[in-house]
Design a protein around this motif. Structure first.
Motif, short mmCIF file in Angstrom:
data_model
loop_
_atom_site.label_atom_id
_atom_site.label_comp_id
_atom_site.label_asym_id
_atom_site.label_seq_id
_atom_site.Cartn_x
_atom_site.Cartn_y
_atom_site.Cartn_z
N TRP A 1 0.82 -1.20 0.00
CA TRP A 1 0.00 0.00 0.00
C TRP A 1 0.86 1.26 0.00
CZ3 TRP A 1 0.25 3.76 3.71
CH2 TRP A 1 0.83 3.42 4.94
N VAL A 2 2.07 1.16 0.56
CA VAL A 2 2.99 2.31 0.53
C VAL A 2 3.47 2.55 -0.89
CG1 VAL A 2 5.16 3.25 1.41
CG2 VAL A 2 3.69 1.90 2.92
N ALA B 1 0.45 4.04 -2.77
CA ALA B 1 0.24 5.43 -2.39
C ALA B 1 1.34 6.32 -2.96
CB ALA B 1 0.20 5.56 -0.87
N ALA C 1 0.74 6.88 -6.70
CA ALA C 1 -0.37 7.81 -6.89
C ALA C 1 0.06 9.24 -6.59
CB ALA C 1 -1.53 7.41 -5.99
N TYR C 2 0.83 9.42 -5.52
CA TYR C 2 1.29 10.76 -5.13
C TYR C 2 2.20 11.36 -6.21
CZ TYR C 2 3.55 14.42 -2.36
OH TYR C 2 4.04 15.62 -1.90
#
Length: 220
Positions: free
Chosen positions: A159-160, A163, A166-167
């Motif tokens: 998930w990191v 994320a 996406a960032y």
């Protein structure tokens, strides 16, 4: 929380693929910068991509783009976010992780400023924010990529990684949408930021592995 990186893997990391992949990414960023210098007029992809985003500017998209501008740069993005993450790592007794994160952030920012001065590319005319001189590479995107890759390496969680991707993508789009950079500037920032994070990981991989595996070993 423990990393899945084994001691044997950490040793291989210190010697081979991070250095190779990070070095290739740096060379690609430099090559892209040289193309920018040779081609003084922005290319078709840069112009068409920027034109498409400018054509669809609305308050609905401008507000979040400006929020990304604040989050990824200036006093907040350059000082507050990195220092805050480093403090959290220190509180969690991850001293080497904090050193790695701060070092990667500082080196990435320094490399960005060096290349901005070296290539001296002009920013787009349709810019909506105040920015310093030098369009290539994007400091916001480089900072985002460095932070995303370092945290993904340290935390070893899917998930990191998700994320982080996406960032970085949102930062890339926001910088072009605001007219602060050409698309090639953001790609150069992405390559440079990720490369710095990976290259600095190599000499610290063993220490980081021991630091994150120690709590798990103690709890057995």
């Amino acid at each position: 929380m423990s990393t899945s990186l084994s001691p044997e893997t950490a040793k291989r990391v210190s010697r081979r693929w991070p250095v190779i992949s990070g070095g290739v990414a740096v060379l690609l960023a430099l090559g892209l910068g040289l193309m920018v210098v040779v081609r003084t007029v922005p290319g078709g992809v840069d112009v068409s991509f920027l034109g498409e985003l400018v054509e669809h500017r609305t308050a609905f998209w401008t507000v979040p783009a400006l929020a990304m501008d604040f989050l990824g740069g200036g006093w907040f993005g350059v000082f507050v976010v990195p220092i805050g993450i480093a403090v959290i790592l220190l509180i969690a007794r991850k001293r080497w992780s904090a050193v790695y994160f701060v070092l990667a952030t500082v080196v990435s920012a320094g490399m960005v400023q060096l290349l901005k001065s070296l290539f001296g590319r002009a920013r787009p005319i349709d810019i909506l924010v105040t920015a310093d001189f030098g369009s290539f590479p994007s400091g916001h995107v480089a900072n985002a990529a460095t932070m995303a890759v370092t945290l993904a390496i340290l935390l070893q969680r899917r998930w990191v990684w998700a994320a982080g991707v996406a960032y970085v993508v949102l930062m890339l789009l926001s910088r072009t949408y605001l007219g602060a950079h050409w698309l090639s500037d953001t790609i150069g920032g992405l390559l440079l930021g990720a490369a710095v994070a990976v290259l600095l990981w190599a000499p610290l991989a063993s220490r980081l592995q021991k630091e994150w595996s120690a709590p798990a070993a103690a709890s057995r």
